[in-house]
Design a protein around this motif. Structure first.
Motif, PDB file in Angstrom:
ATOM      1  N   SER A  17      13.690  18.585  16.210  1.00 54.84           N
ATOM      2  CA  SER A  17      13.184  18.443  17.976  1.00 54.84           C
ATOM      3  C   SER A  17      14.151  17.535  18.772  1.00 54.84           C
ATOM      4  CB  SER A  17      11.833  18.671  18.547  1.00 54.84           C
ATOM      5  OG  SER A  17      11.333  17.264  18.029  1.00 54.84           O
ATOM      6  N   ILE A  18      14.566  16.982  18.648  1.00 60.13           N
ATOM      7  CA  ILE A  18      15.907  16.039  19.024  1.00 60.13           C
ATOM      8  C   ILE A  18      16.881  15.857  18.730  1.00 60.13           C
ATOM      9  CG2 ILE A  18      15.990  13.290  18.800  1.00 60.13           C
ATOM     10  CD1 ILE A  18      13.176  12.549  18.285  1.00 60.13           C
ATOM     11  N   TYR A  19      17.351  15.748  17.313  1.00 68.05           N
ATOM     12  CA  TYR A  19      18.358  15.718  16.995  1.00 68.05           C
ATOM     13  C   TYR A  19      19.450  16.864  17.685  1.00 68.05           C
ATOM     14  CZ  TYR A  19      18.836  18.946  12.314  1.00 68.05           C
ATOM     15  OH  TYR A  19      19.279  19.052  12.232  1.00 68.05           O
ATOM     16  N   ILE A  20      18.386  18.369  17.617  1.00 69.93           N
ATOM     17  CA  ILE A  20      18.348  19.927  17.575  1.00 69.93           C
ATOM     18  C   ILE A  20      19.423  19.874  19.368  1.00 69.93           C
ATOM     19  CG2 ILE A  20      19.257  22.159  18.352  1.00 69.93           C
ATOM     20  CD1 ILE A  20      17.442  22.646  14.929  1.00 69.93           C
ATOM     21  N   PRO A  21      19.206  19.006  20.256  1.00 70.96           N
ATOM     22  CA  PRO A  21      19.151  19.077  21.112  1.00 70.96           C
ATOM     23  C   PRO A  21      20.590  17.690  21.700  1.00 70.96           C
ATOM     24  CG  PRO A  21      16.671  19.284  21.601  1.00 70.96           C
ATOM     25  CD  PRO A  21      17.089  19.055  20.080  1.00 70.96           C
ATOM     26  N   MET A  22      20.275  16.837  20.849  1.00 69.53           N
ATOM     27  CA  MET A  22      21.322  15.579  21.171  1.00 69.53           C
ATOM     28  C   MET A  22      22.802  16.491  20.732  1.00 69.53           C
ATOM     29  SD  MET A  22      19.343  12.749  19.126  1.00 69.53           S
ATOM     30  CE  MET A  22      21.302  11.665  18.694  1.00 69.53           C
ATOM     31  N   LEU A  84      25.177  24.910  14.711  1.00 71.64           N
ATOM     32  CA  LEU A  84      25.357  26.331  16.441  1.00 71.64           C
ATOM     33  C   LEU A  84      24.713  27.228  17.474  1.00 71.64           C
ATOM     34  CD1 LEU A  84      29.050  26.599  13.918  1.00 71.64           C
ATOM     35  CD2 LEU A  84      28.409  25.710  16.344  1.00 71.64           C
ATOM     36  N   GLY A  85      24.100  27.995  16.407  1.00 65.87           N
ATOM     37  CA  GLY A  85      23.193  28.872  16.905  1.00 65.87           C
ATOM     38  C   GLY A  85      22.497  28.123  18.106  1.00 65.87           C
ATOM     39  N   ALA A  86      21.112  26.956  16.925  1.00 65.62           N
ATOM     40  CA  ALA A  86      20.534  26.099  18.169  1.00 65.62           C
ATOM     41  C   ALA A  86      21.793  25.342  19.670  1.00 65.62           C
ATOM     42  CB  ALA A  86      19.974  25.008  17.714  1.00 65.62           C
ATOM     43  N   GLY A  94      15.781  26.851  26.013  1.00 62.20           N
ATOM     44  CA  GLY A  94      14.814  25.759  25.745  1.00 62.20           C
ATOM     45  C   GLY A  94      14.367  25.387  24.064  1.00 62.20           C
ATOM     46  N   THR A  95      14.353  24.405  24.604  1.00 63.93           N
ATOM     47  CA  THR A  95      14.151  23.713  22.199  1.00 63.93           C
ATOM     48  C   THR A  95      12.226  24.280  22.625  1.00 63.93           C
ATOM     49  OG1 THR A  95      12.803  21.561  24.089  1.00 63.93           O
ATOM     50  CG2 THR A  95      14.719  21.217  23.150  1.00 63.93           C
TER      51      THR A  95
END
Length: 150
Positions: A17-22, A84-86, A94-95
């Motif tokens: 949940s942290i690295y995908i928004p990064m 890529l989709g994320a 939103g996350t």
């Protein structure tokens, strides 16, 4: 019961949940969703090699990569597609919605994989409690995703 393994799985979920928004931020900085993925995979590759070497893996282990059936390399394509989709979805839904929908997909696929013993996983037939748990998770995902709609 191996509670420490469950705790590790929860930690891994938190890290996701942290690295995908990064990665989404990286894509924004670089101006292209596809490019946000490139440094991620480079760092992941280098990290994986370093961990393998530190854990005692040597040339023979690396040569075994050639023994991996070609179709299993599709996991890398899937991984890139997920990232890529994320990267595309985070700024749009939103996350919170992304992650509960990812979990929903994981639950549905996991049920099928377990039911039929696919991909070398021991078969685990569907039970009433497993089905009820899946329905509750999916209902929770619907509430998180669509609950704020007015």
């Amino acid at each position: 019961m191996a509670l420490h393994l469950y705790a590790l799985a929860i930690l891994m979920g938190a890290i996701m949940s942290i690295y995908i928004p990064m990665i989404s931020q990286s894509a924004r900085v670089m101006g292209a969703a596809v490019m946000g993925n490139v440094p991620f995979f480079f760092v992941a590759f280098v990290t994986s090699v370093v961990i393998a070497l530190v854990s005692g893996q040597r040339g023979d282990s690396f040569r075994k990569i050639a023994d991996v059936p070609p179709w299993l390399f599709l996991a890398g394509v899937m991984s890139a597609g997920i990232i890529l989709g994320a990267t595309f979805l985070v700024p749009r839904i939103g996350t919170g919605a992304l992650f509960v929908l990812l979990v929903t997909g994981q639950i549905l696929a996991g049920l099928a994989i377990n039911q039929f013993g696919l991909l070398g996983v021991p078969a685990q037939p569907m039970t009433l409690s497993i089905a009820a748990g899946a329905v509750l998770v999916i209902a929770g995902a619907a509430l998180v995703t669509f609950g704020a709609v007015t």
